[in-house]
Write a protein that holds these residues in place. Sequence first.
Motif, PDB file in Angstrom:
ATOM      1  N   CYS A 247      56.476 -47.294 -82.164  1.00  0.00           N
ATOM      2  CA  CYS A 247      55.641 -47.222 -83.377  1.00  0.00           C
ATOM      3  C   CYS A 247      56.131 -46.162 -84.356  1.00  0.00           C
ATOM      4  O   CYS A 247      55.564 -46.010 -85.440  1.00  0.00           O
ATOM      5  CB  CYS A 247      54.177 -46.990 -83.018  1.00  0.00           C
ATOM      6  SG  CYS A 247      53.776 -45.299 -82.525  1.00  0.00           S
TER       7      CYS A 247
ATOM      8  N   CYS B 245      55.361 -37.987 -79.352  1.00  0.00           N
ATOM      9  CA  CYS B 245      55.221 -37.957 -80.814  1.00  0.00           C
ATOM     10  C   CYS B 245      54.046 -37.104 -81.252  1.00  0.00           C
ATOM     11  O   CYS B 245      53.914 -36.791 -82.439  1.00  0.00           O
ATOM     12  CB  CYS B 245      55.106 -39.368 -81.381  1.00  0.00           C
ATOM     13  SG  CYS B 245      53.567 -40.225 -80.975  1.00  0.00           S
TER      14      CYS B 245
ATOM     15  N   CYS C 143      56.463 -43.471 -75.918  1.00  0.00           N
ATOM     16  CA  CYS C 143      57.105 -42.149 -75.963  1.00  0.00           C
ATOM     17  C   CYS C 143      56.485 -41.254 -74.887  1.00  0.00           C
ATOM     18  O   CYS C 143      56.501 -40.034 -74.994  1.00  0.00           O
ATOM     19  CB  CYS C 143      56.965 -41.511 -77.338  1.00  0.00           C
ATOM     20  SG  CYS C 143      55.245 -41.156 -77.778  1.00  0.00           S
TER      21      CYS C 143
ATOM     22  N   ALA D  34      51.280 -42.740 -82.726  1.00  0.00           N
ATOM     23  CA  ALA D  34      50.396 -42.749 -81.554  1.00  0.00           C
ATOM     24  C   ALA D  34      49.731 -44.103 -81.330  1.00  0.00           C
ATOM     25  O   ALA D  34      48.553 -44.175 -80.981  1.00  0.00           O
ATOM     26  CB  ALA D  34      49.344 -41.644 -81.663  1.00  0.00           C
TER      27      ALA D  34
ATOM     28  N   CYS E  64      51.645 -46.820 -79.612  1.00  0.00           N
ATOM     29  CA  CYS E  64      52.428 -47.683 -78.714  1.00  0.00           C
ATOM     30  C   CYS E  64      52.550 -47.133 -77.294  1.00  0.00           C
ATOM     31  O   CYS E  64      52.772 -47.892 -76.364  1.00  0.00           O
ATOM     32  CB  CYS E  64      53.822 -47.923 -79.290  1.00  0.00           C
ATOM     33  SG  CYS E  64      54.924 -46.493 -79.206  1.00  0.00           S
ATOM     34  N   ALA E  65      52.495 -45.845 -77.124  1.00  0.00           N
ATOM     35  CA  ALA E  65      52.624 -45.179 -75.813  1.00  0.00           C
ATOM     36  C   ALA E  65      54.014 -45.316 -75.201  1.00  0.00           C
ATOM     37  O   ALA E  65      54.190 -45.042 -74.020  1.00  0.00           O
ATOM     38  CB  ALA E  65      51.560 -45.652 -74.834  1.00  0.00           C
TER      39      ALA E  65
HETATM   40 FE1  FES Z   1      54.459 -44.643 -80.439  1.00  0.00          FE
HETATM   41 FE2  FES Z   1      54.493 -42.084 -79.736  1.00  0.00          FE
HETATM   42  S1  FES Z   1      52.918 -43.518 -79.441  1.00  0.00           S
HETATM   43  S2  FES Z   1      56.047 -43.216 -80.727  1.00  0.00           S
END
Ligand code: FES
Length: 108
Positions: free
Chosen positions: A38, A84, A47, A42, A44-45
């Motif tokens: 993403c 992130c 990372c 915050a 997509c999870a």
């Molecule tokens: Fe997507 Fe951190 S939740 S880059």
Amino acid sequence: MKLTIIDRAGQAIKLENVSAPTLMHAIRDAGLDLTAQCGGCASCATCHVYVDEAWQTKLKPRDENEDVMLDVAPERCHGSRLACQIPLSADLDGLTVTLAPGSSFDEA
Ligand code: FES
């Protein structure tokens, strides 16, 4: 600043002279295998990292959105964070984290 990133093979990668807005950017800028799909909002999870015990109290607490996203990340544990959502500042010099399962496109 310096960072240590433990990859999924258990290898410690030392990053020096890091200048990036967040931990996610530092890991990606170093060419390590972190999807961060993403782009840092915050949502997509992908990372997901595990923060070493000694560093967990030095980070700002998770907000509600980060907490919700980590609930959908594979293998959440006590030290789980979204890279992130960790802004890099001088007081985090020496931070050590481990790349979590599910933070790479190769791990479907
Ligand atoms: Fe997507 Fe951190 S939740 S880059």
